[in-house]
Design an enzyme around this catalytic site. Sequence first.
Site, PDB file in Angstrom:
ATOM      1  N   ASN A  56       9.760 -62.555  81.011  1.00 43.65           N
ATOM      2  CA  ASN A  56       9.189 -61.435  81.531  1.00 43.65           C
ATOM      3  C   ASN A  56       8.997 -60.268  80.464  1.00 43.65           C
ATOM      4  OD1 ASN A  56       8.673 -62.668  84.088  1.00 43.65           O
ATOM      5  ND2 ASN A  56      10.175 -61.644  85.278  1.00 43.65           N
ATOM      6  N   ARG A 385      -5.694 -71.481  85.782  1.00 42.61           N
ATOM      7  CA  ARG A 385      -4.343 -72.149  84.946  1.00 42.61           C
ATOM      8  C   ARG A 385      -3.918 -73.376  85.545  1.00 42.61           C
ATOM      9  NH1 ARG A 385      -1.983 -67.567  82.365  1.00 42.61           N
ATOM     10  NH2 ARG A 385      -2.365 -65.582  83.419  1.00 42.61           N
ATOM     11  N   ARG A 415      -4.834 -65.231  80.372  1.00 49.44           N
ATOM     12  CA  ARG A 415      -3.912 -64.917  79.394  1.00 49.44           C
ATOM     13  C   ARG A 415      -2.800 -65.802  79.004  1.00 49.44           C
ATOM     14  NH1 ARG A 415      -2.420 -59.354  80.558  1.00 49.44           N
ATOM     15  NH2 ARG A 415      -3.899 -58.521  79.547  1.00 49.44           N
ATOM     16  N   HIS A 445     -10.903 -65.459  88.714  1.00 54.77           N
ATOM     17  CA  HIS A 445      -9.884 -65.691  89.377  1.00 54.77           C
ATOM     18  C   HIS A 445      -9.864 -66.067  90.851  1.00 54.77           C
ATOM     19  CE1 HIS A 445      -5.604 -64.184  90.419  1.00 54.77           C
ATOM     20  NE2 HIS A 445      -5.389 -64.759  89.370  1.00 54.77           N
ATOM     21  N   TYR A 478       5.934 -71.962  93.208  1.00 55.91           N
ATOM     22  CA  TYR A 478       5.500 -70.721  93.609  1.00 55.91           C
ATOM     23  C   TYR A 478       5.118 -70.834  95.191  1.00 55.91           C
ATOM     24  CZ  TYR A 478       4.327 -69.304  88.727  1.00 55.91           C
ATOM     25  OH  TYR A 478       4.149 -68.925  87.578  1.00 55.91           O
ATOM     26  N   ARG A 574       5.818 -58.218  95.868  1.00 55.68           N
ATOM     27  CA  ARG A 574       6.673 -58.887  94.941  1.00 55.68           C
ATOM     28  C   ARG A 574       7.022 -57.966  93.644  1.00 55.68           C
ATOM     29  NH1 ARG A 574       4.366 -63.261  92.160  1.00 55.68           N
ATOM     30  NH2 ARG A 574       4.236 -62.021  90.197  1.00 55.68           N
TER      31      ARG A 574
END
Length: 705
Positions: A56, A385, A415, A445, A478, A574
């Site tokens: 992160n 992704r 990215r 997206h 996830y 989150r």
Amino acid sequence: MIEEEKKNIFSSSPATAYLNRDLSWVEFNRRVLQEAQDVDNPLMERAKFLAIVSSNLDEFISVRVAGIQDQIRAGYTKKDFTGYTPSGLYKRLFKRVSKIIADQYRTFRDISRNLHKEGIVFVDYGDLTHAQELSIEQYYRDIIYPVLTPMAVDQSRPFPLVHSQFIYLAVVLSRKNALEEEPYFAILQIPSNLPRCIPLPHRSNSKKRQFVFIEDVIRHHIQTLFSGYEPVSVSEFRLTRNSDLTIDEEGAEDLLEEIEKELRKRRRGVPARLEVQKGIHPYALEQLQAEFEIEDFVFEIDGPLDLGFLRQFAGSLKGFSYLNYPPVEPLYPVEFEENEDFFEVLQERDVLVYHPYESFDAMTDFIIQASEDEQVMAIKMTLYRVSGNSPLITALANAAESGKQVTVVVELKARFDEERNIAWARKLEQSGCHVVYGLVGLKTHAKITLIVRQEGTELKRYVHVGTGNYNDSTAKAYTDLSLFTANTDIGLDASELFNQMTGYSANYDWNSFIVAPTNMSLSLQKLMQREAEHAAAGRPARIIAKMNSLSNQQVIDDLYIAAQAGVSIDLIVRGVCCLRPGIEGLSERITVRSIVDRFLEHSRIYYFENGGKPEVYLSSADWMTRNLTRRIELMCPVHDSTIRTQIIKILELTLSDNTKSSFLQPNGYYERADDKKAPFRSQFAAMDVTRWKGSRALPLDPKRS
């Protein structure tokens, strides 16, 4: 009217109403670190959380901090809407990041001590037994030494390119028998394609596992690389470069080639952070800082650089499964298990799938069935992704090769996934798919799939809308929601959305969808205003919004206005949250909680009470400026009453969590839930699919936590 309300609310000091996005992100990473520190978590899970803290930080510094550094170099001094100038924010971030790194390495030492008790030991080279030393010396000669490349730095050999986020050794040398010469300097990249932790020999009946770091092995054998010189000092260092891409989409003749060119530039991005081993030789530090032109954001690390290795390390050890969470076996959605024909099922009802508790295989099977079904005429899909070995790509390629019209909108600018997406795009094109790279200036997206099927004399549309990416790997880690539907209005909107992404299309009056950047901001404002009107009239009024990040000032202002009108607002955010809850006269009706747990909370769910007639939306969009203005995003209403009830149950589970919830305070810091109720952990509860998918409402059972 709204502007007048805003003027009244923020008339005193606007900056006090907002939290800074980047400082809020640091607090999110601190919550991740707390999971590494939580002794109730299994030991290897704690190690994984520590690795996540590192990865992160890498991304945050290479993008956000690097961007602030660019602003400072450009002389930009204007305050943002939270009241910070770039230089003021930069100083604050350095202090916060320094504190997290210090806490991170204290936690690493604690985890290492506990691993030692379990028989997993990181051994210093000097503590090796004679037999171990002989084994490692052979490993060095046979495996490590042949791939090492020492790189001297002097007048004839300029400083070599140092790659971002790789570990290097900085070597200070002197010539044997030379008097009072200036030191010599060289660097050496630690091979990233060899194990970071080298296992040491052990008895076959021993449960103890010992490891030595590869950098320690190389350091101990550094003399083999510099004959005729004496090593004065050998220290690790690691550089993080600015990794954001600057792409001229309008001027690019070929977007794919333009992105490939920018990816090559990324390797030479401006240095943003320098990590060095504690106690580094002053001459080595001087050489590094001079070469990278970096004076601040330099961190002395008391421990091994880049703790990201812990994720792979924790997952690779055999015989220590008890130090991890028990594996979760996702259930195959019962609706599709009872009837394997997806189209027959969806002709009767919509289906909701909750990942990772339910299997992503359902999505893969949906595409595979469509690729093999002779009645399917077309498949259209967005890819943002995708995993490294995605079965979806194979299914789409097979569909195109069988003669179906297959259109894939691939987002090349996702990215750090740019190279992988370029490879997928080329493979899809070679198989006959129509590959589109989206619209200039916008990232695609939205997560949506449209299947068009000939049924008798009619064409029927089947749609999948998700809150997460079409990635079978992340779907295991996830939490995300998938909606399968044959709803006519949603199907018509899906067709139009793909037409807008692939062709030219005028403004469209959407039947169901809310789409960014065209109408999402205004629609959200209207939905919040409607709740305010319900509250003013004494009707039920509530907003529950679950997302990853909240940073758009307009949305925050609209939430404040709704709260002041009497709307009860529960935000489940989150990560970043720039809204400041609990301020008297502004946001006392707003609560903000963050859940950081075993799985990454990723689903975006938006609930509006609507005077007792609730509306629920699944979305790809967080409430951030980039999502609302610079991306193609989607909010899809849930029309099916059964599915709507299931999603509301999921929200109820989340709001009941008092074990992994942290509540945002007015000062910008978070505090863990501290109530006297029995412990309840929402992710554990969700593993029992009947909690949210059963035909009847079930009482919450805290024993599951």
